[in-house]
Design an enzyme around this catalytic site. Structure first.
Site, PDB file in Angstrom:
ATOM      1  CE  LYS A 135     -25.966  58.611  11.469  1.00  0.00           C
ATOM      2  NZ  LYS A 135     -27.006  58.187  10.522  1.00  0.00           N
ATOM      3  CG  HIS A 138     -28.546  52.633  18.713  1.00  0.00           C
ATOM      4  ND1 HIS A 138     -27.339  53.108  19.291  1.00  0.00           N
ATOM      5  CD2 HIS A 138     -28.293  51.408  18.466  1.00  0.00           C
ATOM      6  CE1 HIS A 138     -26.563  51.996  19.429  1.00  0.00           C
ATOM      7  NE2 HIS A 138     -27.202  51.011  18.996  1.00  0.00           N
ATOM      8  NE  ARG A 190     -35.844  64.310  12.525  1.00  0.00           N
ATOM      9  CZ  ARG A 190     -35.613  64.053  14.006  1.00  0.00           C
ATOM     10  NH1 ARG A 190     -36.003  64.800  14.829  1.00  0.00           N
ATOM     11  NH2 ARG A 190     -34.931  62.941  14.079  1.00  0.00           N
TER      12      ARG A 190
END
Length: 496
Positions: A115, A234, A291
Site C-alpha cells: 500500500k 471490511h 486481479r
C-alpha cells in the site's frame, strides 16, 4: 493460446472456464482432495488433484501448479482471485517457466501489493491521498508526531495484504501504542510483514472502486465505478454499478485518476483502483487490486464486456478493441454475495450440507456459483457459495429484481446471507443511496431479519400447493402407465 490452467476453485474457476470454452480454449483444473466432486472439476477438459484440502497444501503450491501446467502443455495460467492471484513471485515463476500469466506483470503486482509503494507511485500523478504517512512507521514517537498533524481518529493499516487484517482505528492518544502493537502483530501473522502506516480516519466514507483495463501497447481505459460500501469486517457483501451518488464529473475525474494509477506501474490486464469518498464527495486513493474482483459481474452487465475474455486477449498481446469514448453505462446492476454465514450471529461462517439448493431464474438474473444440491460446504476456504446479480434498466428495477430473486433462491441446510440481502435492499438508506461503510453497524441488528420475512401462512400454502402438484403428476403418470400403448387418449396426452 489454446489451453489454460485455472489456478483456483469454486465459482470463479467455473466462470473462467466458461469464457475460455466460448473462445475455443481448452482448460485444465487443479483441485484439492476436498474438491474432487466440485462442478469446476467436472467442467474442465482435464483435471489434476494437487494435494489435501488445506490451501497451504494445495491451491497455494505455486511450484506444483506450474509443474502440472508444464505436464499438460498449457499456454497460460489464470489465477482467478484470492490464493496466488496477487503473488508477484508466482507471476514471475510462471513467466520464467515460459507460460503466460493471465494478469499483470510481476513488477506491477509487487508495487501495488504494498500500500505504501502504491501511494508513492500514485502521488507522482497527483492522485488525491488521505493525509498520513508515506513510509512505514519506525517508532511510537514518530506516530505521535504524525497524529499531531492529522488529529484523531486515525487508521493504522498494514502495508501488505488486505481484507481488514492488520487494521486498527485509534480514537485517543492513550490507545495509540497498544493498537500499533496489535496491528503489527496481526500483519506479521497474516502477511509475514509487520510494516504499518497511519492514515487519517475518514469516519463516514463510501467505498468506491474503478475498474480499469490496460493492454501491453500503452492503452488504458476505465469501465466506470462500483459502489462497495456495504461491508462486514471490511469485506464486501453488496456491490452495485454505477454508484447512486457519483456525478458524471466526479466519475470522469475518478476514472482519469484510476488510469493514472495504472500507468504509474505500467499496468496491463484487468485491475481495480479503490477510493474512499467522503460526505462532500471528495475522493482519496486507497489501493489497487491487481486481479479480477469478486464483484466484476456488475461491471460486465452495465458495459456488455466479458472481463475474463478481455484478460485473455490482453495476455495474448492483443490491443484493446475499444476506446474510452466507446464505453457507455447501460442500466444498473446489483450483486449480493451469498456466503455460508449466519447474519444473526455476527456473520460467523457456517458449514454443512446443501440439502436444498435451487437457483432463481428469469430475465436480468445471473448466478455465478460453484456448488450443487447435496454438496458439503468445506471449512477450508472462503465461505462464499455464489454471487447473485440482477440487472435492470434503472436502479429501482434492478433492486426489485434482486429482491424477487432472493425470495426464489432456496437454500436449506446452512445459514446464508440471503436474509440479510433481503432486508438490506429494502432499507430506506439503501433505497435512497444514502449510506456508507457504516451501513451494517448503523442499521442492522439480528432482530432485523425477522421484520420482513415472508408470511409463514403464505410459505405453508406454497409448499402445500407444490406437494399437491407433485402428487397429482405422479398419479397421472401412474394412470397413464395402466392404459394400453395403442390408446389414442394416452398418445394425445403424452404429447401435451
Amino acid at each position: 493460446m489454446n489451453k489454460i490452467l485455472v489456478a483456483n476453485r469454486g465459482e470463479i474457476a467455473l466462470r473462467i472456464m466458461r469464457s475460455a470454452r466460448e473462445m475455443g480454449i481448452k482448460t485444465v483444473a487443479v483441485y484439492s482432495e476436498a474438491d474432487r466432486t466440485m462442478p469446476f472439476v467436472q467442467y474442465a477438459d482435464e483435471a489434476v488433484c494437487i494435494g489435501p484440502a488445506p490451501s497451504s497444501q494445495s491451491y497455494l503450491l505455486g511450484e506444483k501448479i506450474i509443474a502440472v501446467a508444464k505436464e499438460k502443455g498449457v499456454n497460460g495460467i489464470h489465477p482467478g482471485y484470492g490464493f496466488l492471484s496477487e503473488n508477484a513471485r508466482f507471476a514471475q515463476q510462471v513467466a520464467d517457466a515460459g507460460i503466460t500469466f493471465i494478469g499483470p506483470s510481476a513488477a506491477a503486482i509487487e508495487i501495488m501489493g504494498s500500500k505504501l509503494a502504491a501511494k508513492q507511485a500514485a502521488q507522482k500523478f497527483g492522485v488525491p491521498m488521505v493525509p498520513g504517512t508515506e513510509t512505514p512507521l519506525r517508532s511510537i514517537a514518530e506516530a505521535n508526531e504524525v497524529v499531531k498533524k492529522t488529529g484523531f481518529p486515525i487508521l493504522i493499516k498494514a502495508s501488505a495484504g488486505g481484507g481488514g487484517k492488520g487494521m486498527r482505528v485509534v480514537n485517543t492518544p492513550d490507545e495509540l501504542e497498544e493498537q500499533i502493537r496489535l496491528a503489527k502483530s496481526e500483519a506479521l501473522s497474516a502477511f509475514g510483514d509487520d510494516a504499518v502506516f497511519i492514515e487519517k480516519y475518514v469516519s463516514s466514507p463510501k467505498h468506491i472502486e474503478i475498474q480499469v483495463l490496460g493492454d501491453q501497447h500503452g492503452h488504458c481505459v476505465y469501465l466506470f465505478e462500483r459502489e462497495c460500501s456495504i461491508q462486514r469486517r471490511h469485506q464486501k457483501l453488496i456491490e452495485e454499478a454505477p454508484s447512486s451518488c457519483i456525478t458524471p464529473d466526479i466519475r470522469e475525474a475518478m476514472g482519469k485518476c484510476a488510469v493514472d494509477v495504472a500507468r504509474a506501474c505500467n499496468y496491463y490486464g484487468a485491475g481495480t483502483v479503490e477510493f474512499l469518498v467522503d460526505e462532500q464527495l471528495n475522493f482519496y486513493f486507497l489501493e489497487m487490486n491487481t486481479r479480477l474482483q469478486v464483484e466484476h459481474p456488475v461491471t460486465e452487465l452495465i458495459t456488455g464486456l466479458d472481463l475474463v475474455k478481455e484478460q485473455i486477449k490482453i495476455a495474448r498481446g492483443e490491443q484493446l478493441s475499444f476506446s474510452q469514448e466507446d464505453l457507455k453505462i447501460n442500466g444498473h446492476a446489483i450483486e449480493l454475495r451469498i456466503c455460508a454465514e449466519d447474519p444473526a450471529n455476527n456473520f460467523l461462517p457456517d458449514t454443512g450440507k446443501l440439502e436444498t439448493y435451487i437457483r432463481p431464474q428469469g430475465y436480468g438474473i445471473r448466478v455465478d456459483d460453484g456448488y450443487e444440491q447435496g454438496m458439503d460446504i468445506p471449512i477450508y476456504y472462503d465461505p462464499m457459495i455464489s454471487k447473485l446479480i440482477a440487472w435492470g434498466s434503472t436502479r429501482e428495477e434492478a433492486r426489485h429484481r434482486l429482491i424477487r430473486a432472493i425470495e426464489e433462491y432456496l437454500v436449506k441446510g446452512i445459514k446464508t446471507t440471503l436474509p440479510f440481502g433481503h432486508w438490506a435492499l429494502q432499507q430506506p438508506a439503501f433505497i435512497e443511496g444514502n449510506f456508507d461503510t457504516n451501513f451494517i453497524n448503523k442499521y442492522f441488528t439480528p432482530s432485523s431479519l425477522h421484520t420482513n420475512l415472508p408470511d409463514i401462512n403464505q410459505v405453508a400454502a406454497l409448499l402445500a400447493a407444490y406437494v399437491w402438484q407433485q402428487n397429482n403428476l405422479n398419479l397421472q403418470e401412474a394412470a397413464i402407465g395402466t392404459i394400453p400403448s395403442s390408446s389414442s387418449w394416452k398418445k394425445r396426452n403424452m404429447l401435451r
